[in-house]
Write a protein that holds these residues in place. Structure first.
Motif, PDB file in Angstrom:
ATOM      1  N   LEU A  94       0.833  -1.201   0.000  1.00 56.85           N
ATOM      2  CA  LEU A  94       0.000   0.000   0.000  1.00 56.85           C
ATOM      3  C   LEU A  94       0.871   1.255   0.000  1.00 56.85           C
ATOM      4  O   LEU A  94       0.590   2.212  -0.728  1.00 56.85           O
ATOM      5  CB  LEU A  94      -0.956  -0.013   1.189  1.00 56.85           C
ATOM      6  CG  LEU A  94      -2.002   1.083   1.255  1.00 56.85           C
ATOM      7  CD1 LEU A  94      -2.865   1.125  -0.012  1.00 56.85           C
ATOM      8  CD2 LEU A  94      -2.895   0.881   2.480  1.00 56.85           C
ATOM      9  N   PHE A  95       1.959   1.260   0.776  1.00 59.09           N
ATOM     10  CA  PHE A  95       2.891   2.391   0.754  1.00 59.09           C
ATOM     11  C   PHE A  95       3.413   2.612  -0.668  1.00 59.09           C
ATOM     12  O   PHE A  95       3.510   3.748  -1.139  1.00 59.09           O
ATOM     13  CB  PHE A  95       4.076   2.169   1.694  1.00 59.09           C
ATOM     14  CG  PHE A  95       3.746   2.103   3.162  1.00 59.09           C
ATOM     15  CD1 PHE A  95       2.684   2.814   3.703  1.00 59.09           C
ATOM     16  CD2 PHE A  95       4.516   1.327   4.013  1.00 59.09           C
ATOM     17  CE1 PHE A  95       2.390   2.756   5.057  1.00 59.09           C
ATOM     18  CE2 PHE A  95       4.238   1.261   5.373  1.00 59.09           C
ATOM     19  CZ  PHE A  95       3.172   1.980   5.901  1.00 59.09           C
ATOM     20  N   GLU A  96       3.757   1.531  -1.357  1.00 58.30           N
ATOM     21  CA  GLU A  96       4.272   1.630  -2.730  1.00 58.30           C
ATOM     22  C   GLU A  96       3.227   2.232  -3.668  1.00 58.30           C
ATOM     23  O   GLU A  96       3.527   3.118  -4.467  1.00 58.30           O
ATOM     24  CB  GLU A  96       4.680   0.257  -3.251  1.00 58.30           C
ATOM     25  CG  GLU A  96       5.875  -0.345  -2.559  1.00 58.30           C
ATOM     26  CD  GLU A  96       6.082  -1.810  -2.901  1.00 58.30           C
ATOM     27  OE1 GLU A  96       5.632  -2.254  -3.978  1.00 58.30           O
ATOM     28  OE2 GLU A  96       6.693  -2.512  -2.081  1.00 58.30           O
ATOM     29  N   VAL A  97       1.985   1.743  -3.570  1.00 61.51           N
ATOM     30  CA  VAL A  97       0.907   2.240  -4.429  1.00 61.51           C
ATOM     31  C   VAL A  97       0.648   3.718  -4.152  1.00 61.51           C
ATOM     32  O   VAL A  97       0.506   4.528  -5.070  1.00 61.51           O
ATOM     33  CB  VAL A  97      -0.387   1.407  -4.226  1.00 61.51           C
ATOM     34  CG1 VAL A  97      -1.586   2.069  -4.869  1.00 61.51           C
ATOM     35  CG2 VAL A  97      -0.194  -0.001  -4.771  1.00 61.51           C
ATOM     36  N   LEU A  98       0.589   4.081  -2.886  1.00 61.18           N
ATOM     37  CA  LEU A  98       0.323   5.470  -2.518  1.00 61.18           C
ATOM     38  C   LEU A  98       1.474   6.388  -2.924  1.00 61.18           C
ATOM     39  O   LEU A  98       1.245   7.544  -3.291  1.00 61.18           O
ATOM     40  CB  LEU A  98       0.039   5.584  -1.019  1.00 61.18           C
ATOM     41  CG  LEU A  98      -1.255   4.903  -0.554  1.00 61.18           C
ATOM     42  CD1 LEU A  98      -1.330   4.873   0.970  1.00 61.18           C
ATOM     43  CD2 LEU A  98      -2.482   5.573  -1.146  1.00 61.18           C
ATOM     44  N   ALA A  99       2.708   5.876  -2.899  1.00 59.46           N
ATOM     45  CA  ALA A  99       3.862   6.670  -3.340  1.00 59.46           C
ATOM     46  C   ALA A  99       3.737   7.012  -4.819  1.00 59.46           C
ATOM     47  O   ALA A  99       4.070   8.119  -5.238  1.00 59.46           O
ATOM     48  CB  ALA A  99       5.157   5.912  -3.086  1.00 59.46           C
ATOM     49  N   LYS A 100       3.235   6.071  -5.600  1.00 60.48           N
ATOM     50  CA  LYS A 100       3.096   6.300  -7.041  1.00 60.48           C
ATOM     51  C   LYS A 100       1.870   7.128  -7.390  1.00 60.48           C
ATOM     52  O   LYS A 100       1.887   7.932  -8.314  1.00 60.48           O
ATOM     53  CB  LYS A 100       3.048   4.960  -7.777  1.00 60.48           C
ATOM     54  CG  LYS A 100       4.381   4.245  -7.780  1.00 60.48           C
ATOM     55  CD  LYS A 100       4.299   2.897  -8.451  1.00 60.48           C
ATOM     56  CE  LYS A 100       5.650   2.193  -8.356  1.00 60.48           C
ATOM     57  NZ  LYS A 100       5.583   0.819  -8.783  1.00 60.48           N
ATOM     58  N   SER A 101       0.775   6.943  -6.643  1.00 64.39           N
ATOM     59  CA  SER A 101      -0.491   7.593  -7.002  1.00 64.39           C
ATOM     60  C   SER A 101      -0.688   8.956  -6.336  1.00 64.39           C
ATOM     61  O   SER A 101      -1.475   9.765  -6.826  1.00 64.39           O
ATOM     62  CB  SER A 101      -1.667   6.697  -6.616  1.00 64.39           C
ATOM     63  OG  SER A 101      -1.811   6.655  -5.192  1.00 64.39           O
ATOM     64  N   ASN A 102      -0.013   9.194  -5.219  1.00 66.29           N
ATOM     65  CA  ASN A 102      -0.198  10.411  -4.423  1.00 66.29           C
ATOM     66  C   ASN A 102      -1.631  10.587  -3.919  1.00 66.29           C
ATOM     67  O   ASN A 102      -2.047  11.692  -3.600  1.00 66.29           O
ATOM     68  CB  ASN A 102       0.233  11.659  -5.202  1.00 66.29           C
ATOM     69  CG  ASN A 102       1.722  11.694  -5.431  1.00 66.29           C
ATOM     70  OD1 ASN A 102       2.497  11.457  -4.512  1.00 66.29           O
ATOM     71  ND2 ASN A 102       2.125  11.950  -6.660  1.00 66.29           N
ATOM     72  N   GLU A 103      -2.388   9.503  -3.863  1.00 70.50           N
ATOM     73  CA  GLU A 103      -3.764   9.560  -3.339  1.00 70.50           C
ATOM     74  C   GLU A 103      -3.738   9.800  -1.840  1.00 70.50           C
ATOM     75  O   GLU A 103      -2.826   9.351  -1.150  1.00 70.50           O
ATOM     76  CB  GLU A 103      -4.506   8.253  -3.634  1.00 70.50           C
ATOM     77  CG  GLU A 103      -4.776   8.012  -5.104  1.00 70.50           C
ATOM     78  CD  GLU A 103      -5.816   8.950  -5.697  1.00 70.50           C
ATOM     79  OE1 GLU A 103      -6.718   9.390  -4.949  1.00 70.50           O
ATOM     80  OE2 GLU A 103      -5.703   9.242  -6.893  1.00 70.50           O
ATOM     81  N   ARG A 104      -4.765  10.472  -1.338  1.00 74.99           N
ATOM     82  CA  ARG A 104      -4.871  10.716   0.113  1.00 74.99           C
ATOM     83  C   ARG A 104      -6.014   9.933   0.747  1.00 74.99           C
ATOM     84  O   ARG A 104      -6.129   9.874   1.964  1.00 74.99           O
ATOM     85  CB  ARG A 104      -5.090  12.203   0.397  1.00 74.99           C
ATOM     86  CG  ARG A 104      -3.951  13.138   0.069  1.00 74.99           C
ATOM     87  CD  ARG A 104      -2.784  13.135   1.024  1.00 74.99           C
ATOM     88  NE  ARG A 104      -2.985  13.417   2.412  1.00 74.99           N
ATOM     89  CZ  ARG A 104      -2.597  14.518   3.033  1.00 74.99           C
ATOM     90  NH1 ARG A 104      -2.015  15.495   2.368  1.00 74.99           N
ATOM     91  NH2 ARG A 104      -2.774  14.647   4.336  1.00 74.99           N
TER      92      ARG A 104
END
Length: 173
Positions: A94-104
């Motif tokens: 999830l950290f990896e996905v959020l790092a790429k997407s910048n979703e909050r």
């Protein structure tokens, strides 16, 4: 001096540490190579602490093209130890996905609260308690319980900072 092969138990430990994937958080490709952080020619060191799992592309970028410096690779190695001891596989992905997407904001299904429990405890995610689907159980004996089937989380400012440090190879301690 001839170069001995890396002992199998150390090679295995390095691969397990990285989940058999590239240790670079923005890559995570399937790992097929073990890299020396301090080059073998300089250190003659096959220790676990001096080895890191890298995909062939990142290994080339580090060793030959010098696109990554030694301090960055040391930090990736350091961060792996923290991530592996604190966060589950789901949280790390999830950290990896959020790092790429910048979703909050993100939504998880049933038992999602268990999958991100440590990140919530550390203040990186906040459960917004958005009403969603739930499973209501009503027994014949008066027993009644409602189980949430969705969980909506907000990535806190501390979470954004942590994910940035993680993805940039900065110290996450």
């Amino acid at each position: 001096m001839s170069r001995d092969s890396i002992p199998a138990e150390i090679r295995r430990a390095v691969l397990v540490e990285a989940g058999h994937r590239c240790a670079i958080p923005t890559c995570r490709a399937t790992t097929t190579e073990i890299a020396h952080i301090v080059p073998w020619a300089e250190s003659h060191d096959h220790s676990f602490e001096n080895l890191i799992a890298l995909c062939p592309n990142c290994h080339t970028r580090f060793d030959q093209k010098k696109e990554m410096d030694r301090l960055a690779v040391k930090m990736y190695k350091h961060n792996l130890g923290i991530l592996n001891n604190r966060y589950g596989e789901f949280e790390r992905r999830l950290f990896e996905v959020l790092a790429k997407s910048n979703e909050r904001v993100f939504v998880l299904g049933a038992a999602g609260d268990l999958l991100v429990a440590n990140a919530v405890k550390d203040g990186f995610f906040e459960d917004k308690h958005v009403q969603g689907m739930s499973l209501d159980i009503n027994g014949d004996n008066g027993f009644s319980k409602s189980f949430p089937m969705t969980f909506t989380y907000w990535v806190t400012d501390a979470g954004v900072e942590f994910i940035k440090r993680f993805s940039n190879g900065n110290d996450i301690a």
